[in-house]
Design an enzyme around this catalytic site. Sequence first.
Site, PDB file in Angstrom:
ATOM      1  N   CYS A   1       1.009  -1.017   0.077  1.00 55.61           N
ATOM      2  CA  CYS A   1      -0.085  -0.088  -0.229  1.00 55.61           C
ATOM      3  C   CYS A   1       1.007   1.318  -0.029  1.00 55.61           C
ATOM      4  CB  CYS A   1      -1.134   0.110   1.390  1.00 55.61           C
ATOM      5  SG  CYS A   1      -2.235   1.221   1.003  1.00 55.61           S
TER       6      CYS A   1
ATOM      7  N   HIS B   1      -3.705  -5.001   0.194  1.00 58.05           N
ATOM      8  CA  HIS B   1      -3.340  -5.475   1.388  1.00 58.05           C
ATOM      9  C   HIS B   1      -3.321  -7.154   1.542  1.00 58.05           C
ATOM     10  CE1 HIS B   1      -3.228  -1.711   3.647  1.00 58.05           C
ATOM     11  NE2 HIS B   1      -4.058  -1.364   2.894  1.00 58.05           N
TER      12      HIS B   1
ATOM     13  N   GLU C   1      -2.479  -9.175   3.543  1.00 58.34           N
ATOM     14  CA  GLU C   1      -2.617  -9.447   5.184  1.00 58.34           C
ATOM     15  C   GLU C   1      -4.247  -9.095   5.505  1.00 58.34           C
ATOM     16  OE1 GLU C   1      -1.323  -6.674   4.186  1.00 58.34           O
ATOM     17  OE2 GLU C   1      -2.071  -4.962   5.650  1.00 58.34           O
TER      18      GLU C   1
END
Lengths: 253, 203
Positions: B80, B184, B186
Amino acid sequence: MTAKRIIPCLDIANGTVVKGNQYRALTPIGDPLKLVRRYEQDGADEIILLDILATPDAQTPMTDLIRLLTPSTFIPICVGGGIRSLDDVHALMDAGTDKVAICSAALENPALITTIAKQYGSQCVVVSIDAKQDTTRKTWLCFSHGGRTNTGIDVLTWAQEAEARGAGEILLNSIDADGTGKGYDIKLLKAVSTRVHIPVIASSGAGTLAHIRDAFSVGHADAVLIAGMLHRRETTIQAIKQFLLEEGVTVRC
Amino acid sequence: MLVIINYNLGNLKSIQNMIRKIGFESKITNNIEEIRGATKLILPGVGAFDNGMHNLKELGLISVLEKEILENKKPILGICLGMQLLTKKSEEGTLSGLGFIDAETKLFKLENTYKIPHMGWNTAKPIKKSKLFSEMENQENRFYFVHSYYVDCSNTDDILTVTKYGTEFVSMFEHENIIGAQFHPEKSHKFGMQLLKNFLENY
């Protein structure tokens, strides 16, 4: 093309998931950790947890619960309930929250929206609106404190102000439709989503798969919140997404 | 040991949590010695470009990153804002970026019907071969995005994946050891987990 999001909502009261009916009559549903796990496995695009007693009972946000949840949750988590200050947001973000939903505190102190957006970015600030049709049935008014207090503020005006102040999303609840299973308030949804340029999450009233489709195709929602239908195991997120795919709505599979 | 660079912006624990779930250890730190000792690096970040560069500078991390990445060729994954900081500059700020990749960060200029930030699950389509997409070639990979700025690569050879949102933009670049992801991983459940696993195991 960004996929339309299916977001299970967990209303929390004293650490337990509950289901309300027009903001009254709470029925216990179960353990938040188990439900988050179930919905994540089932294909949830995001999870929203709302502590529905925190603001009325003047409690702090449920940071401890979030801390238990985040190490094993790999989709975005949005948390609401009892957030009054930037410190509350710090604590939740530190616990692993991705977004915060603010309702009463934003109505009382609209500058809070900007304060949080400046610190964490607009994508972090979800302004939650509890809307109820006014008695003339011409417009909708914002309620605060878990739907208990009529602020007299017009919903459409407030949604636009929230956007201007830096909100990244609007979570649009309907007190009239909540728990009825008769469908989202599509008129309200359409009115808000055509007035703002930030994503709008439809909430309250889903009872059938067609209701969910209509929120997207007629109401122009970017995401839908679903609680009762999933809690009661009337359907699954996979089944909802399969239906939406067949109806031509883009979803994540 | 993989090091997640802590420059006081963003949710670092969620990256560490996913790495742990995959079965690897990582360290969240801004200690220069620990960064020197790292086998690979993740540069995360959510927030404004200038804040990010300012914090990296204040922590004295810029020269150590230059040495470890440009000279010692350690693999780095920017996520990001972390991806954007690897570029030369951004329309979001006035400070220079790290400039490890020949690219610039630009603000989305889209028709009114497209909402900004670009938020939600979108596809990232690989346009070249990469070990990052091992076991992911034959499926539609959707990742969680949330951003208002995007990276514009000068060299098309550096582009790894593209994503459509009003326009087509670079959602990942890969130039030798330097990798950036606009989304993202994650927060991208099984797709993000496989991608991070590939970064951990294949680089």
